[in-house]
Design an enzyme around this catalytic site. Structure first.
Site, PDB file in Angstrom:
ATOM      1  N   ARG A  85       0.797  -1.172   0.006  1.00 49.91           N
ATOM      2  CA  ARG A  85       0.034  -0.171  -0.031  1.00 49.91           C
ATOM      3  C   ARG A  85       0.967   1.170  -0.005  1.00 49.91           C
ATOM      4  O   ARG A  85       1.780   1.386   1.042  1.00 49.91           O
ATOM      5  CB  ARG A  85      -0.887   0.085   1.312  1.00 49.91           C
ATOM      6  CG  ARG A  85      -1.735   1.320   1.353  1.00 49.91           C
ATOM      7  CD  ARG A  85      -3.057   1.031   2.401  1.00 49.91           C
ATOM      8  NE  ARG A  85      -3.891   2.138   2.531  1.00 49.91           N
ATOM      9  CZ  ARG A  85      -3.695   3.027   3.614  1.00 49.91           C
ATOM     10  NH1 ARG A  85      -2.864   3.033   4.494  1.00 49.91           N
ATOM     11  NH2 ARG A  85      -4.702   3.878   3.663  1.00 49.91           N
ATOM     12  N   ASN A 162      -7.108   8.004   2.592  1.00 50.28           N
ATOM     13  CA  ASN A 162      -6.804   7.516   4.027  1.00 50.28           C
ATOM     14  C   ASN A 162      -7.331   8.053   5.092  1.00 50.28           C
ATOM     15  O   ASN A 162      -7.615   9.255   5.219  1.00 50.28           O
ATOM     16  CB  ASN A 162      -5.132   7.615   4.261  1.00 50.28           C
ATOM     17  CG  ASN A 162      -4.670   7.163   5.423  1.00 50.28           C
ATOM     18  OD1 ASN A 162      -4.498   6.038   5.742  1.00 50.28           O
ATOM     19  ND2 ASN A 162      -4.469   7.879   6.605  1.00 50.28           N
ATOM     20  N   GLU A 163      -8.228   7.291   6.000  1.00 52.30           N
ATOM     21  CA  GLU A 163      -8.788   7.742   7.254  1.00 52.30           C
ATOM     22  C   GLU A 163      -9.479   9.046   6.973  1.00 52.30           C
ATOM     23  O   GLU A 163      -9.140  10.013   7.721  1.00 52.30           O
ATOM     24  CB  GLU A 163      -7.820   7.797   8.308  1.00 52.30           C
ATOM     25  CG  GLU A 163      -7.085   6.584   8.458  1.00 52.30           C
ATOM     26  CD  GLU A 163      -5.909   6.508   9.736  1.00 52.30           C
ATOM     27  OE1 GLU A 163      -5.700   7.746  10.228  1.00 52.30           O
ATOM     28  OE2 GLU A 163      -5.078   5.620   9.893  1.00 52.30           O
ATOM     29  N   HIS A 229      -8.628   0.087  10.072  1.00 55.80           N
ATOM     30  CA  HIS A 229      -7.129   0.326  10.647  1.00 55.80           C
ATOM     31  C   HIS A 229      -7.260   0.029  12.120  1.00 55.80           C
ATOM     32  O   HIS A 229      -8.101   0.463  12.839  1.00 55.80           O
ATOM     33  CB  HIS A 229      -6.642   1.660  10.424  1.00 55.80           C
ATOM     34  CG  HIS A 229      -6.372   2.104   9.058  1.00 55.80           C
ATOM     35  ND1 HIS A 229      -6.060   3.385   8.498  1.00 55.80           N
ATOM     36  CD2 HIS A 229      -6.867   1.128   7.785  1.00 55.80           C
ATOM     37  CE1 HIS A 229      -6.070   3.360   7.262  1.00 55.80           C
ATOM     38  NE2 HIS A 229      -6.231   2.195   6.700  1.00 55.80           N
ATOM     39  N   TYR A 231      -5.633  -0.407  15.546  1.00 53.12           N
ATOM     40  CA  TYR A 231      -4.783   0.228  16.483  1.00 53.12           C
ATOM     41  C   TYR A 231      -5.262  -0.041  17.676  1.00 53.12           C
ATOM     42  O   TYR A 231      -5.557  -1.127  18.183  1.00 53.12           O
ATOM     43  CB  TYR A 231      -4.367   1.824  16.275  1.00 53.12           C
ATOM     44  CG  TYR A 231      -3.375   1.631  15.034  1.00 53.12           C
ATOM     45  CD1 TYR A 231      -2.038   1.289  14.847  1.00 53.12           C
ATOM     46  CD2 TYR A 231      -3.967   2.295  13.930  1.00 53.12           C
ATOM     47  CE1 TYR A 231      -1.487   1.486  13.689  1.00 53.12           C
ATOM     48  CE2 TYR A 231      -3.381   2.368  12.547  1.00 53.12           C
ATOM     49  CZ  TYR A 231      -2.090   2.026  12.545  1.00 53.12           C
ATOM     50  OH  TYR A 231      -1.405   2.146  11.377  1.00 53.12           O
ATOM     51  N   GLU A 258      -4.393  -1.237   7.861  1.00 52.23           N
ATOM     52  CA  GLU A 258      -3.180  -0.747   8.501  1.00 52.23           C
ATOM     53  C   GLU A 258      -3.561  -1.400  10.057  1.00 52.23           C
ATOM     54  O   GLU A 258      -4.515  -1.484  10.429  1.00 52.23           O
ATOM     55  CB  GLU A 258      -3.217   0.643   8.814  1.00 52.23           C
ATOM     56  CG  GLU A 258      -2.801   1.640   7.535  1.00 52.23           C
ATOM     57  CD  GLU A 258      -2.480   2.951   8.157  1.00 52.23           C
ATOM     58  OE1 GLU A 258      -2.517   3.408   9.441  1.00 52.23           O
ATOM     59  OE2 GLU A 258      -2.760   4.045   7.270  1.00 52.23           O
ATOM     60  N   TRP A 287       1.546  -1.595   9.061  1.00 54.69           N
ATOM     61  CA  TRP A 287       2.096  -0.251   9.006  1.00 54.69           C
ATOM     62  C   TRP A 287       3.446  -0.203   9.980  1.00 54.69           C
ATOM     63  O   TRP A 287       3.050  -0.591  10.992  1.00 54.69           O
ATOM     64  CB  TRP A 287       1.091   0.784   9.523  1.00 54.69           C
ATOM     65  CG  TRP A 287       1.607   2.104   9.400  1.00 54.69           C
ATOM     66  CD1 TRP A 287       2.444   2.733  10.369  1.00 54.69           C
ATOM     67  CD2 TRP A 287       1.501   3.327   8.312  1.00 54.69           C
ATOM     68  NE1 TRP A 287       2.939   4.119   9.759  1.00 54.69           N
ATOM     69  CE2 TRP A 287       2.110   4.389   8.493  1.00 54.69           C
ATOM     70  CE3 TRP A 287       0.674   3.022   7.510  1.00 54.69           C
ATOM     71  CZ2 TRP A 287       2.055   5.437   7.942  1.00 54.69           C
ATOM     72  CZ3 TRP A 287       0.593   4.222   6.444  1.00 54.69           C
ATOM     73  CH2 TRP A 287       1.382   5.353   6.535  1.00 54.69           C
TER      74      TRP A 287
END
Length: 545
Positions: A85, A162-163, A229, A231, A258, A287
Site C-alpha cells: 500500500r 486515508n482515514e 485500521h 490500533y 493498517e 504499518w
C-alpha cells in the site's frame, strides 16, 4: 495512520445481536451487468480477473515522504509480500505525486510482482485535522492522474483516501464515500476501489460497519472493498474477531489496511489480527516499512530503510506465526502474464508538425520491448493532470479538437502486450495558430546575470525573427537540472517538473518584426546550473544564442 483521541463507545448487546442478523440480509453481490476488467468482488471475496481468490499480505510504504526510497518495493517483495500500500499526496498537504510518478510507482510494483494499493493521504482526519481535505478532493486527484492507471486494473487497487474522517462529523462518511465512489465510476475508473473507515480509520463508532452494505450497493460496479485500521481500539481478540466476522457473515469484502504491534492509544492485539485474518482468509497490510516519526518510530519494520535490519515488529510481521512469509501467495496475474513485468523503453520526445488552429501532428522515435510494443498513448499535460488524446500502433498521431491560439503540452507513453507502460517521453510544447497559419520564427538569448548558493538570477531576450508582428505569445523551455523559477517579470510563469511555460504580460505581448522583449527571473538551483538548450515560442523552435 493516526490514532483516535476519544473514548471507545461500546454498543449494547441487544443492538449487536440485531445488527448481526440484519447485515447478512443487506449484503449484495456483484450484479450480472458489471464487468470489471481486473480485480473484482464476488460474494464478499476479492478475486483477480482470472477468478483466483486474492488475499493481501503486505505492508504500507510512505512513498510521498520518501520518493527516493523506491527501491523499498523490491525489498518488500524479497521479504515475501504480495501487496504494497503506497502513500501518495494530492498536493494539498504534502508534495503532489504527479502522473509520471504514479506511473513509475505502478511500473515498479509490477516489476517486483506486487499488487499496488495506492492511497491519497491528504484526507487523513478530515474535520478534525487541520489541512485535511475531502474525499471529493481526493477523487479529483485520482481523475487528474487517471492516464497512469487506465489499463492497470489487474495490478492496481485505488484506495480513495486515508482515514477520511477524524472524530468530528464522521456521520457524513457514508454519503461522502458513496459520492466519491460514484465520481470515480462516472470518470471511467474500472478498478476495484478501497475505502477507509472514519474515526482515524478505526471505526469505533461503527459507522463503516453499519453502513457498508449501502455503500457497496451505491457502487454501480459493486466492486468496493472496505479497509479497517486496527490500533488501540482493537486491543482484544474478541474485538478483532467480532468486527471482521460481521463483514464475512454479511458477504462484504474487508481488509485490515493498517495495524501495528503497539500504539500510543493502546496496545493492539497483533497476534489476534494475524490469526483471525488467516482463519477468515482476509487481507492485511502492516504499518509501515520504515521512516515513521512523531513518536511512533517503533512502527518501523526495518531500521532506516535497510532490509537487513528488521526490527522486532518487522520480524513478527514477516517471519512470525501467520505472518507474511508463511501465508502470502503471489498474485496469479504475474504467472498468467508469462512473467512479463518489464515495461518498454520510453518513446522519443515527440516533434510537432502541421500545426493549425485546431490540430497538430506529433511524431516520435519508437520504444523497444523484448516482447514487442503494442501501442502508444499520446497525452495532453496541463493543470497537473494528463489526458489521453490519441492512441495508435504507429509512431505518429494527429491530435484534433484543439482551440485556436492556445498553448498545449504533449508527451507519449508506450505499452506492451502484458499491459506494462513505459516511462513518459519528453514533452513538446505547441501553440495553435489563430488563423491556421504557422507560428512566428524566433530567437532566444539566455544568460545568468548573478548567482548565489541555492539560487540565481537570469535574463531571457526573446527576438521575433519573422516578417510580421507577434501579438500574444507563450515561451516554453525545460531546465536540464533541478532549477525552479521562484519569480519572473515580463510574463506569467508556470512550472511542472522541469518544464517551464511563460505567458506574455500585457506590456510584452506585442513583439514587432525584428523586435524583441526581455524577461527577468529568479530561480532556485542545485550545485550545478546548466543553461537550457531549447526554447519554443508559440510552438515554433527558436534559435538559441
Amino acid at each position: 495512520m493516526r490514532s483516535p483521541t476519544a473514548t471507545v463507545p461500546r454498543l449494547a448487546a441487544v443492538m449487536t445481536a440485531v445488527l448481526g442478523l440484519l447485515l447478512p440480509l443487506l449484503a449484495l453481490v456483484t450484479p450480472a451487468h458489471a464487468a470489471p476488467t481486473g480485480f473484482r468482488v464476488e460474494n464478499g471475496r476479492l478475486l483477480e480477473a482470472s477468478g483466483n481468490d486474492f488475499v493481501m499480505r503486505g505492508v504500507n510504504h510512505a512513498h510521498t515522504w520518501y520518493p527516493d526510497r523506491i527501491s523499498s518495493l523490491a525489498h518488500i517483495k524479497a521479504k515475501g509480500a504480495n501487496t504494497v500500500r503506497v502513500v501518495l499526496s494530492s498536493g494539498d498537504r504534502w508534495t503532489r505525486n504527479d502522473t509520471a510518478d504514479v506511473a513509475n510507482v505502478v511500473g515498479q510494483c509490477k516489476q517486483n510482482r506486487l499488487i499496488c494499493v495506492l492511497e491519497v493521504h491528504d484526507t487523513t482526519g478530515y474535520g478534525e485535522q487541520s489541512g485535511a481535505v475531502t474525499l471529493s478532493r481526493a477523487a479529483d486527484y485520482w481523475i487528474s492522474v487517471q492516464s497512469a492507471l487506465t489499463g492497470q486494473e489487474d495490478y492496481v487497487i485505488v484506495n480513495i483516501g486515508n482515514e477520511p474522517y477524524g472524530n468530528t462529523n464522521y456521520a457524513n462518511w457514508t454519503a461522502d464515500t458513496k459520492a466519491a465512489v460514484q465520481k470515480l465510476r462516472n470518470a471511467g475508473f474500472d478498478h476495484t476501489i478501497m475505502v477507509d473507515a472514519p474515526n482515524w480509520g478505526q471505526d469505533w463508532a461503527f459507522t463503516m460497519r453499519d453502513n457498508a452494505a449501502s455503500v457497496f450497493a451505491a457502487d454501480p460496479d459493486r466492486n468496493t472493498v472496505f479497509s479497517i485500521h486496527m490500533y488501540g481500539v482493537f486491543d482484544t481478540a474478541a474485538e478483532v474477531g467480532d468486527y471482521l466476522d460481521r463483514f464475512v457473515a454479511a458477504k462484504l469484502p474487508v481488509v485490515v489496511g493498517e495495524f501495528g504491534h503497539d500504539h500510543s492509544d493502546g496496545n493492539p492485539d497483533e497476534d489476534a489480527i494475524l490469526s483471525v485474518t488467516q482463519q477468515l482468509g482476509l487481507g492485511y497490510l502492516g504499518w509501515s516499512w520504515s521512516g515513521n516519526g512523531g513518536g511512533v518510530e517503533y512502527l518501523d519494520m526495518v531500521t532506516n530503510f535497510d532490509p537487513n535490519q528488521l526490527t522486532s515488529w518487522g520480524q513478527r510481521l514477516f517471519n512470525g506465526p501467520n505472518g507474511i512469509a508463511a501465508t502470502a501467495k503471489e498474485a496469479a496475474v504475474y504467472s498468467a502474464s508469462g512473467g512479463d513485468t518489464t515495461a518498454p523503453t520510453a518513446p522519443g520526445t515527440p516533434a510537432a508538425s502541421a500545426v493549425t488552429s485546431s490540430s497538430v501532428t506529433l511524431s516520435w522515435s519508437a520504444a523497444t520491448d523484448a516482447n514487442g510494443v503494442t501501442g502508444y498513448d499520446v497525452v495532453r499535460i496541463g493543470g497537473g493532470a494528463e489526458t489521453v488524446v490519441a492512441t495508435t500502433t504507429g509512431t505518429s498521431a494527429t491530435v484534433t479538437g484543439l482551440a485556436p491560439a492556445t498553448s498545449y503540452t504533449f508527451a507519449v507513453y508506450a505499452r506492451d502486450a502484458a499491459g506494462n507502460r513505459s516511462q513518459r517521453s519528453g514533452t513538446v510544447a505547441v501553440t495553435t495558430s489563430s488563423s491556421g497559419g504557422s507560428p512566428a520564427a524566433c530567437g532566444v538569448v539566455y544568460k545568468v546575470t548573478g548567482q548565489w548558493p541555492g539560487g540565481f538570477q537570469g535574463e531571457i531576450v526573446v527576438r521575433n525573427t519573422g516578417t510580421s508582428a507577434i501579438n500574444g505569445w507563450t515561451l516554453r523551455w525545460t531546465f536540464p537540472d533541478s532549477q525552479r523559477v521562484t519569480n519572473l517579470w515580463g510574463g506569467t510563469a508556470a512550472q511542472e517538473g522541469a518544464a517551464v511555460t511563460v505567458t506574455s504580460a500585457p506590456y510584452t505581448a506585442s513583439i514587432p518584426a525584428a523586435g524583441s522583449v526581455t524577461l527577468g527571473f529568479t530561480a532556485s538551483r542545485g550545485t550545478a546550473n546548466p543553461s537550457p538548450t531549447a526554447f519554443a515560442l508559440n510552438g515554433a523552435a527558436c534559435t538559441v544564442g
